[in-house]
Design a protein around this motif. Structure first.
Motif, PDB file in Angstrom:
ATOM      1  N   ALA A  53       0.817  -1.217   0.000  1.00  0.00           N
ATOM      2  CA  ALA A  53       0.000   0.000   0.000  1.00  0.00           C
ATOM      3  C   ALA A  53       0.850   1.266   0.000  1.00  0.00           C
ATOM      4  N   ASP A  54       2.108   1.151   0.399  1.00  0.00           N
ATOM      5  CA  ASP A  54       2.999   2.308   0.372  1.00  0.00           C
ATOM      6  C   ASP A  54       3.521   2.463  -1.049  1.00  0.00           C
ATOM      7  N   ARG A  55       3.004   3.430  -1.767  1.00  0.00           N
ATOM      8  CA  ARG A  55       3.290   3.574  -3.203  1.00  0.00           C
ATOM      9  C   ARG A  55       4.140   4.804  -3.501  1.00  0.00           C
ATOM     10  N   SER A  56       5.285   4.902  -2.896  1.00  0.00           N
ATOM     11  CA  SER A  56       6.100   6.095  -3.088  1.00  0.00           C
ATOM     12  C   SER A  56       6.609   6.239  -4.523  1.00  0.00           C
ATOM     13  N   ALA A  57       6.807   5.142  -5.230  1.00  0.00           N
ATOM     14  CA  ALA A  57       7.297   5.228  -6.613  1.00  0.00           C
ATOM     15  C   ALA A  57       6.298   5.948  -7.506  1.00  0.00           C
ATOM     16  N   VAL A  58       5.014   5.773  -7.242  1.00  0.00           N
ATOM     17  CA  VAL A  58       3.982   6.437  -8.042  1.00  0.00           C
ATOM     18  C   VAL A  58       4.087   7.950  -7.878  1.00  0.00           C
ATOM     19  N   LEU A  59       4.493   8.394  -6.705  1.00  0.00           N
ATOM     20  CA  LEU A  59       4.623   9.832  -6.483  1.00  0.00           C
ATOM     21  C   LEU A  59       5.693  10.444  -7.378  1.00  0.00           C
ATOM     22  N   TYR A  60       6.777   9.713  -7.606  1.00  0.00           N
ATOM     23  CA  TYR A  60       7.830  10.223  -8.492  1.00  0.00           C
ATOM     24  C   TYR A  60       7.342  10.309  -9.936  1.00  0.00           C
ATOM     25  N   LYS A  80       2.317 -10.461   8.869  1.00  0.00           N
ATOM     26  CA  LYS A  80       3.591  -9.827   9.203  1.00  0.00           C
ATOM     27  C   LYS A  80       3.446  -8.329   9.458  1.00  0.00           C
ATOM     28  N   GLY A  81       2.244  -7.805   9.278  1.00  0.00           N
ATOM     29  CA  GLY A  81       2.025  -6.378   9.505  1.00  0.00           C
ATOM     30  C   GLY A  81       2.323  -5.513   8.304  1.00  0.00           C
ATOM     31  N   VAL A  82       2.270  -6.104   7.126  1.00  0.00           N
ATOM     32  CA  VAL A  82       2.499  -5.356   5.894  1.00  0.00           C
ATOM     33  C   VAL A  82       1.137  -5.004   5.295  1.00  0.00           C
ATOM     34  N   ALA A  83       0.959  -3.746   4.949  1.00  0.00           N
ATOM     35  CA  ALA A  83      -0.296  -3.304   4.332  1.00  0.00           C
ATOM     36  C   ALA A  83      -0.219  -3.542   2.823  1.00  0.00           C
ATOM     37  N   TRP A  84      -1.290  -4.104   2.285  1.00  0.00           N
ATOM     38  CA  TRP A  84      -1.371  -4.411   0.862  1.00  0.00           C
ATOM     39  C   TRP A  84      -2.578  -3.714   0.252  1.00  0.00           C
ATOM     40  N   SER A  85      -2.538  -3.537  -1.064  1.00  0.00           N
ATOM     41  CA  SER A  85      -3.667  -2.904  -1.748  1.00  0.00           C
ATOM     42  C   SER A  85      -3.901  -3.591  -3.089  1.00  0.00           C
ATOM     43  N   LYS A  86      -5.150  -3.490  -3.526  1.00  0.00           N
ATOM     44  CA  LYS A  86      -5.507  -4.028  -4.837  1.00  0.00           C
ATOM     45  C   LYS A  86      -6.786  -3.338  -5.292  1.00  0.00           C
ATOM     46  N   GLY A  87      -6.794  -2.911  -6.554  1.00  0.00           N
ATOM     47  CA  GLY A  87      -7.972  -2.280  -7.122  1.00  0.00           C
ATOM     48  C   GLY A  87      -9.130  -3.261  -7.218  1.00  0.00           C
ATOM     49  N   ALA A  93      -3.173   3.729   8.331  1.00  0.00           N
ATOM     50  CA  ALA A  93      -4.262   3.777   9.307  1.00  0.00           C
ATOM     51  C   ALA A  93      -4.610   2.392   9.846  1.00  0.00           C
ATOM     52  N   LEU A  94      -4.241   1.346   9.136  1.00  0.00           N
ATOM     53  CA  LEU A  94      -4.494  -0.010   9.630  1.00  0.00           C
ATOM     54  C   LEU A  94      -3.701  -0.312  10.894  1.00  0.00           C
ATOM     55  N   PHE A  95      -2.649   0.467  11.117  1.00  0.00           N
ATOM     56  CA  PHE A  95      -1.736   0.187  12.215  1.00  0.00           C
ATOM     57  C   PHE A  95      -1.882   1.177  13.362  1.00  0.00           C
ATOM     58  N   GLY A  96      -3.045   1.738  13.529  1.00  0.00           N
ATOM     59  CA  GLY A  96      -3.279   2.620  14.677  1.00  0.00           C
ATOM     60  C   GLY A  96      -3.778   3.979  14.256  1.00  0.00           C
ATOM     61  N   SER A  97      -3.074   4.984  14.724  1.00  0.00           N
ATOM     62  CA  SER A  97      -3.531   6.360  14.567  1.00  0.00           C
ATOM     63  C   SER A  97      -3.426   6.857  13.138  1.00  0.00           C
ATOM     64  N   GLY A  98      -2.692   6.162  12.301  1.00  0.00           N
ATOM     65  CA  GLY A  98      -2.502   6.628  10.932  1.00  0.00           C
ATOM     66  C   GLY A  98      -1.311   7.538  10.788  1.00  0.00           C
ATOM     67  N   THR A  99      -0.657   7.864  11.913  1.00  0.00           N
ATOM     68  CA  THR A  99       0.496   8.746  11.851  1.00  0.00           C
ATOM     69  C   THR A  99       1.805   7.960  11.850  1.00  0.00           C
ATOM     70  N   GLY A 100       1.725   6.704  12.238  1.00  0.00           N
ATOM     71  CA  GLY A 100       2.929   5.875  12.255  1.00  0.00           C
ATOM     72  C   GLY A 100       3.279   5.404  10.865  1.00  0.00           C
ATOM     73  N   SER A 101       4.380   4.728  10.774  1.00  0.00           N
ATOM     74  CA  SER A 101       4.756   4.212   9.466  1.00  0.00           C
ATOM     75  C   SER A 101       4.773   2.696   9.533  1.00  0.00           C
ATOM     76  N   TYR A 102       4.802   2.114   8.410  1.00  0.00           N
ATOM     77  CA  TYR A 102       4.891   0.665   8.325  1.00  0.00           C
ATOM     78  C   TYR A 102       5.939   0.360   7.283  1.00  0.00           C
TER      79      TYR A 102
END
Length: 162
Positions: free
Chosen positions: A27-34, A87-94, A149-158
């Motif tokens: 779910a962390d899609r930093s490459a798309v931002l570039y 394992k605590g990894v967030a995933w996404s799929k359309g 946000a799946l991991f609490g307040s939404g301010t943390g990182s995963y």
């Protein structure tokens, strides 16, 4: 860049971005931002975002396009399925709704182009690139935020384990 190549580049980037959204990915899609930033910068540099002959209507249309690009990015992001694995990894799929939201996004963008043309504005690929970059960046940021946000307040990182 050749004016015939630019629309093809836009279609290819958009098709690839849409295709990738239907693959299970972190779910962390930093490459798309570039990629989004590159599209925005290239769109601004190539010109045509504003029509200097019709500056007032052009600025008005640009404001509408920015708002719709962001709004449609948020809408599509809300249709993406987000979950966490053991394992605590967030995933996404359309989903099917994501595809419908993309079709709606394309229809809105085409309608904006027609509206601008009816107002006498010159349609240019630069504006389309800025729109695509903004909407992809917004969607990516919202999907990443939903993953965090799946991991609490939404301010943390995963972290994504590779």
């Amino acid at each position: 860049m050749n004016s015939a190549v630019t629309p093809l580049l836009i279609v290819l980037v958009l098709a690839y971005a849409i295709y990738r959204q239907f693959k299970t990915r972190p779910a962390d899609r930093s490459a798309v931002l570039y990629i989004s930033l590159a599209l925005i910068v290239f769109g601004l540099v190539s010109g045509g975002v504003l029509d200097s002959d019709h500056l007032g209507p052009s600025v008005f249309m640009l404001a509408i396009e920015v708002v719709t690009a962001v709004g449609l990015g948020v809408l599509r992001a809300m249709t993406v399925r987000i979950w966490a694995d053991a394992k605590g990894v967030a995933w996404s799929k359309g989903t099917g709704w994501t595809l419908l939201a993309w079709l709606a996004s394309i229809a809105v963008r085409v309608a904006e182009q027609f509206a601008g043309s009816a107002m006498g504005l010159t349609v240019a690929a630069g504006g389309i690139m800025v729109f695509v970059g903004l909407t992809l960046a917004t969607q990516s940021l919202v999907v990443s935020s939903r993953g965090r946000a799946l991991f609490g307040s939404g301010t943390g990182s995963y972290t994504v384990e590779r």
